[in-house]
Write an enzyme that holds these catalytic residues in place. Structure first.
Site: not given
Length: 467
Positions: A272, A238
């Site tokens: 994020c 990720e």
């Protein structure tokens, strides 16, 4: 309460590294700087523990539920230590600890399903699922406990053991978490190792590790994938995002301004899947900039342990320098700061919450992930132009569309090139849903049953049908 030394690899006592409080910029503690050579023994012990852990699903479920209870019981110590090393407001640290426990409880109750295939042949074909073995997780500094749990909860529920490495900027709360879990889990099922590079690189490339899961930057993610390729270990990456929020021409600015602001600035923008750029119809641009700038000017910024604080510091000096550099570059290229645009005076890594307008669309603060309290707001004249701009970077983690006509907003959301799209909100996830990015934002899937199956391999058994 267990000490941070219990149940984890303590490292050589003489080799330690400093941990800095981002609210002061000063060292407040140290953590073991474990060396790559120590990993051979750690992985070997994880391998031995795996045989017993994988064998009893009922005991695993009970242990993970007990682990969730233990985390909740230790929330005061975990939350305060997390705020001290990460910087976030204490209320957010408590919420992160609660989510850590919730992930353990959620995955404790998930189990892979055996499936029988009937394809007309004179055999029964049954698909079963087997754990991988020792796996590794490398976790960043923005949500160290929550992201660790997002990795170890499904891995352990699937029957694997794990070696967990937190960021060297935030090792202490994770070490304490490891000690808390060691009171419930069997020995060596979860091992926390701390240290500076090349510890992470060695962990990713270790031949005894079967799966490497990593959250962090794109360049480091590529390096992790390359390291894991040597042993053909599975990878889940990720790699962050540059999420766009597209406001439609029927949006109610007053109604969505608070949600939009916090979608960008929660955890000081160090998320994020935070909103990192906003595209607004030209006729609404000034109104949106003013609404966001007013909130940026009045939000309480300060040390996370202060109960009045809503925004804490940037986590570390390197990231603060990057946020400052991107902002100064944008201002030099003609952007204007409707709020902020500078570091705050005094100790610690504080940057004023910043709303940028008149930003060139090719400015790095728009095209790259700033990962801090800075938000560019850009006007558009046609919806096609806005969608093209939203899709025009190498990232594809999340995106959102904001408007009154929900059917129209959903149609626009369907055009976004990302793994998750929200309508009239952003960065909200359920434990039951998949989480994944496209393009440079990642490889593999986390969350829900997809996260569980990502830690398993299929095993097929054929047997003749009964006569």
């Amino acid at each position: 309460m267990p000490t941070p030394e219990a149940g984890i690899v303590s490292g050589r006592k003489a080799v330690r590294f400093p941990v800095v409080d981002p609210a002061t910029g000063e060292t407040f503690d140290e953590a073991p700087d474990q060396q790559p050579g120590e990993l051979d023994d750690v992985v070997a012990r994880a391998r031995r523990a795996w045989h017993g852990w994988r064998a009893d699903p009922v005991a695993r479920t009970a242990a993970l539920r007990g682990a969730a209870d233990a985390v909740e019981a230790a929330d005061d110590d975990l939350a305060r230590l997390l705020t001290r090393e990460q910087g976030k407001p204490l209320a957010e640290s408590y919420a992160e600890v609660a989510r850590t426990a919730a992930r353990l409880r959620h995955f404790a109750d998930l189990a892979p399903r055996t499936r029988r295939i009937d394809d007309g042949r004179p055999v029964h074909s049954e698909i079963r699922w087997r754990p991988l073995g020792p796996v590794a997780a490398i976790v960043p500094w923005n949500f160290p406990l929550q992201l660790a749990a997002a990795k170890f909860a499904p891995a352990l529920a699937a029957g694997n053991t794990m070696v967990l490495k937190p960021s060297p900027f935030t090792p202490l709360a994770t070490r304490l978490l490891g000690s808390v879990l060691a009171t419930v889990l069997p020995e060596d099922v979860l091992t926390v190792v701390t240290g500076r590079e090349p510890l992470g690189a060695r962990l990713a490339s270790h031949p005894g590790i079967q799966h490497v899961t990593f959250t962090g930057s794109v360049p480091t993610g590529r390096a992790v994938a390359a390291a894991a390729a040597g042993s053909l270990a599975r990878v889940t990456l990720e790699l962050g995002g540059n999420d766009a929020a597209v406001l439609l021409d029927d949006v109610d600015v007053d109604r969505i301004a608070d949600r939009l602001f916090w979608a960008a600035f929660r955890n000081c923008g160090q998320v994020c899947m935070a909103v990192k750029r906003v595209y607004v119809p030209a006729r609404l641009h000034a109104e949106v900039v003013e609404a966001l700038a007013q909130r940026a000017k009045t939000v309480a910024v300060g040390p996370g342990l202060d109960p009045e604080t809503r925004l804490g510091p940037v986590n570390n000096a390197q990231q603060l320098a990057r946020v400052e550099q991107l902002t100064e570059r944008a201002l030099a290229d003609g952007a204007r700061a409707a709020s902020g645009g500078h570091r705050l005076d005094g100790p610690g890594y504080f940057f004023a919450p910043t709303i940028l307008t008149d930003v060139p669309p090719d400015s790095p603060v728009v095209t790259e992930e700033q990962f801090g309290p800075v938000l560019p707001v850009l006007p558009y004249r046609s919806l096609d132009e806005a969608v093209d701009a939203a899709n025009g970077t190498g990232f594809g983690l999340g995106g959102s569309v904001w408007g009154t006509d929900l059917d129209r907003a959903e149609a626009v959301a369907d055009r976004l090139e990302c793994g998750t799209a929200w309508i009239n909100h952003h960065a909200e996830l359920s434990l039951a849903q998949p989480f994944a990015g496209v393009k440079d934002s990642g490889v593999g899937v986390a969350g829900g049953p997809w996260g569980l199956y990502g830690n398993l391999r299929p095993f097929v058994v054929h047997r003749p049908r009964e006569a």
